[in-house]
Each structure stands twice: as C-alpha cells, then as structure tokens.
Design a protein around this motif. Sequence first.
Motif, PDB file in Angstrom:
ATOM      1  N   SER A 185       0.700  -1.347  -0.512  1.00 43.14           N
ATOM      2  CA  SER A 185      -0.418   0.222   0.057  1.00 43.14           C
ATOM      3  C   SER A 185       0.989   1.151   0.095  1.00 43.14           C
ATOM      4  O   SER A 185       0.575   1.994  -0.460  1.00 43.14           O
ATOM      5  N   VAL A 221       1.836   2.232  -3.261  1.00 44.12           N
ATOM      6  CA  VAL A 221       1.119   2.454  -4.596  1.00 44.12           C
ATOM      7  C   VAL A 221      -0.001   3.525  -4.028  1.00 44.12           C
ATOM      8  O   VAL A 221       0.319   4.845  -4.873  1.00 44.12           O
ATOM      9  N   ARG A 222       0.645   3.598  -2.899  1.00 46.57           N
ATOM     10  CA  ARG A 222       0.332   5.087  -2.198  1.00 46.57           C
ATOM     11  C   ARG A 222       1.175   6.653  -2.698  1.00 46.57           C
ATOM     12  O   ARG A 222       0.954   7.862  -3.104  1.00 46.57           O
ATOM     13  N   ASN A 255       0.768   8.358  -6.233  1.00 42.02           N
ATOM     14  CA  ASN A 255       0.273   9.474  -6.795  1.00 42.02           C
ATOM     15  C   ASN A 255      -0.470  10.593  -5.333  1.00 42.02           C
ATOM     16  O   ASN A 255      -1.315  11.116  -5.442  1.00 42.02           O
ATOM     17  N   ARG A 268      -3.072  14.183 -10.823  1.00 40.80           N
ATOM     18  CA  ARG A 268      -4.141  13.139  -9.620  1.00 40.80           C
ATOM     19  C   ARG A 268      -5.688  13.068 -10.991  1.00 40.80           C
ATOM     20  O   ARG A 268      -5.668  11.805 -10.099  1.00 40.80           O
ATOM     21  N   MET A 311      -7.188   6.920  -8.287  1.00 43.83           N
ATOM     22  CA  MET A 311      -6.969   6.288  -7.510  1.00 43.83           C
ATOM     23  C   MET A 311      -8.184   5.161  -6.813  1.00 43.83           C
ATOM     24  O   MET A 311      -9.145   5.850  -7.159  1.00 43.83           O
ATOM     25  N   PHE A 349      -9.729   2.477  -3.996  1.00 41.13           N
ATOM     26  CA  PHE A 349      -9.528   1.580  -2.663  1.00 41.13           C
ATOM     27  C   PHE A 349      -9.895   0.690  -2.157  1.00 41.13           C
ATOM     28  O   PHE A 349     -10.834   0.216  -3.131  1.00 41.13           O
ATOM     29  N   ALA A 390     -13.293   7.630 -11.414  1.00 45.50           N
ATOM     30  CA  ALA A 390     -12.128   7.372 -11.725  1.00 45.50           C
ATOM     31  C   ALA A 390     -11.524   7.763 -12.714  1.00 45.50           C
ATOM     32  O   ALA A 390     -10.695   8.360 -13.402  1.00 45.50           O
ATOM     33  N   LEU A 413      -4.748   2.835 -10.296  1.00 46.17           N
ATOM     34  CA  LEU A 413      -3.982   2.567  -8.821  1.00 46.17           C
ATOM     35  C   LEU A 413      -5.158   1.712  -8.267  1.00 46.17           C
ATOM     36  O   LEU A 413      -5.869   2.671  -7.786  1.00 46.17           O
ATOM     37  N   LEU A 414      -4.887   0.836  -7.984  1.00 48.85           N
ATOM     38  CA  LEU A 414      -5.623   0.028  -7.609  1.00 48.85           C
ATOM     39  C   LEU A 414      -5.327  -0.769  -5.982  1.00 48.85           C
ATOM     40  O   LEU A 414      -4.059  -1.596  -6.196  1.00 48.85           O
ATOM     41  N   ASP A 415      -5.649  -0.302  -4.652  1.00 52.73           N
ATOM     42  CA  ASP A 415      -5.316  -1.406  -3.509  1.00 52.73           C
ATOM     43  C   ASP A 415      -6.386  -1.897  -3.280  1.00 52.73           C
ATOM     44  O   ASP A 415      -7.440  -1.960  -3.003  1.00 52.73           O
TER      45      ASP A 415
END
Length: 251
Positions: free
Chosen positions: A44, A47-48, A51, A84, A89, A91, A161, A170-172
């Motif tokens: 995480s 990936v965080r 962005n 951004r 992103m 979540f 998004a 981006l996908l968490d």
Amino acid sequence: MDWIIEVNNLSAFYGEKIALKNINIKFPKKVITAIIGPSGCGKSTLVRCLNRINDEIPNFKVTGEIYFKGKNIYDPDIDISEFRKNVGMVFQKPTVFPMSIYDNVAFGPRIHGIKDKRKLDLIVEKALRDAALWDEVKDELKKTATQLSGGQQQRLCIARAIAVEPEVLLLDEPTSALDPIATKKIEFLLEELSEKYTIIIVTHNLAQAIRISDYMAFLYRGDLIEFGETSKIVNQPESELTEAYLNGQIS
Ligand SMILES: Nc1ncnc2c1ncn2[C@@H]1O[C@H](COP(=O)(O)OP(=O)(O)O)[C@@H](O)[C@H]1O
Ligand SMILES: [Mg+2]
C-alpha cells in the motif's frame, strides 16, 4: 519496453520506521502490474506514493524519485490536482460519495471545469459503460450511490476514476471486500481497461495476481525482491523468497 512510471531509489518512512527500502522499478504502459507480497510488506505504501496520497500523513517521508512521464512527481512545482487527474486511485473499501450515481461520475469532470450538461451526460455514460456498470444503473442515475451493492459501488469508483481520462489507474486491494462474483466482474473489467490504461493493482490474492497481471512486483519486508513478467516469475522465479511465497511458505 515502454514505461510510464519510473521509481528510483525510493525509500519511505513512517517516523523512524522504514516501510520501503530503496525501490527501483519501471511500470510498463497499458498492461496490468500486480504488486504482491505478505501483509505489511509495503504494498500500500508503494502504490500510495505513486499518487502522493500519503503526503498528508504526519511524519511520513520519502527519499528518492518517482517520475511520471519523465517528470518528478515530488517536484515542488507539480500541480497535484492535474497530476491526480492522470493517476487515479481506487481503494479497498468502495469510497462512493453520498450523492447520486450520476454526480459521483460527474464529480471529477466538473472539478476540471466541464459544466455543459450534454457533455457531462456523454462522459457519465461512457465512464459507466467502460466500468461495465451502465446496463445495471442507466435507469436510476439519480439514485444515491450508497444504495448500490458493494461490487457495484466498486465499479462506480472505477467509473469515477476513469471519467477524467487518467493514464494510470492505481488500485489497492479493490476486491478484497467483495464476493467471488463481484470479484470476477472487476477482474474481467480490469483486463479490458488495460487496453487503454496502465493498471497497477495491489493484491494479497496471489491467484488473482496470476490470473490478471502481465507483470508482477514481489515485495518482502520493504524490499522489492523481484519484478518481471508474471509468467516468468511464476514459472522461473529468480529468488528463493519469491519461490517460497509462490509456494505458500510465506504469508
Ligand atoms: N500510517 C502509518 N503509520 C505508521 N506505520 C504505518 C502506516 N501505514 C503503514 N505502516 C507500516 O508500514 C509497513 C508497510 O505497510 P503497508 O504499506 O500498509 O503494507 P501492506 O499494504 O503490504 O500490508 C507496515 O509495517 C505498517 O505497519
Ligand atoms: Mg495494504
């Protein structure tokens, strides 16, 4: 090979605690890259960083550089809102806004100055179609988004998004709160979206990573152990740690 994000000697710290150690990675364009590894290994955080969403955490610090299309995203003169828009992103828990389905998707385009109703209608429809949600919601766009199922909410977040036409998504862990059917829908959707977007997905679900990713980055305790084509990593991992993780010996 063509890449879109380049991470150079990236280390990340929460106060004294180091979460990422000198990571170097180039994320290839218009494919799916999965970031995998056991819980707490820094997925995480990585990936965080991509962005700059961790900027707000007190005591969080990074060293090194991240280039998006050749521009260092930590440069003081970067326009965060514009950046951004290009790197969206999603979540783990669907983060729909408490407003209508339509307004959720129109949110980003409106912020970026689109006011014309006809234009917005077209953008909303296209984003919902691309997120494979249009057929399910086209007759109830005014419905409050929180009334949708979890899987629909997550696809709505994806629609929101992509409504601003980012280049990277981006996908968490986007499916870890979803049932198997909703999970399959998202996996299928991501494979389709990877024709247009660069997708970077964190998942602790190894089977999912193997199913959908073209490239894989295996993190372990803050180190990038291995990065490469998924088929190569799965069939001939270079590191014993990767092999142990693939065999379920590390979790
Ligand atoms: N907000 C935070 N404050 C302090 N430590 C954190 C914070 N977020 C994550 N960490 C720590 O950083 C390390 C990496 O965490 P994380 O990136 O969330 O791992 P993963 O996503 O792989 O589970 C862990 O040791 C975790 O405890
Ligand atoms: Mg995580």
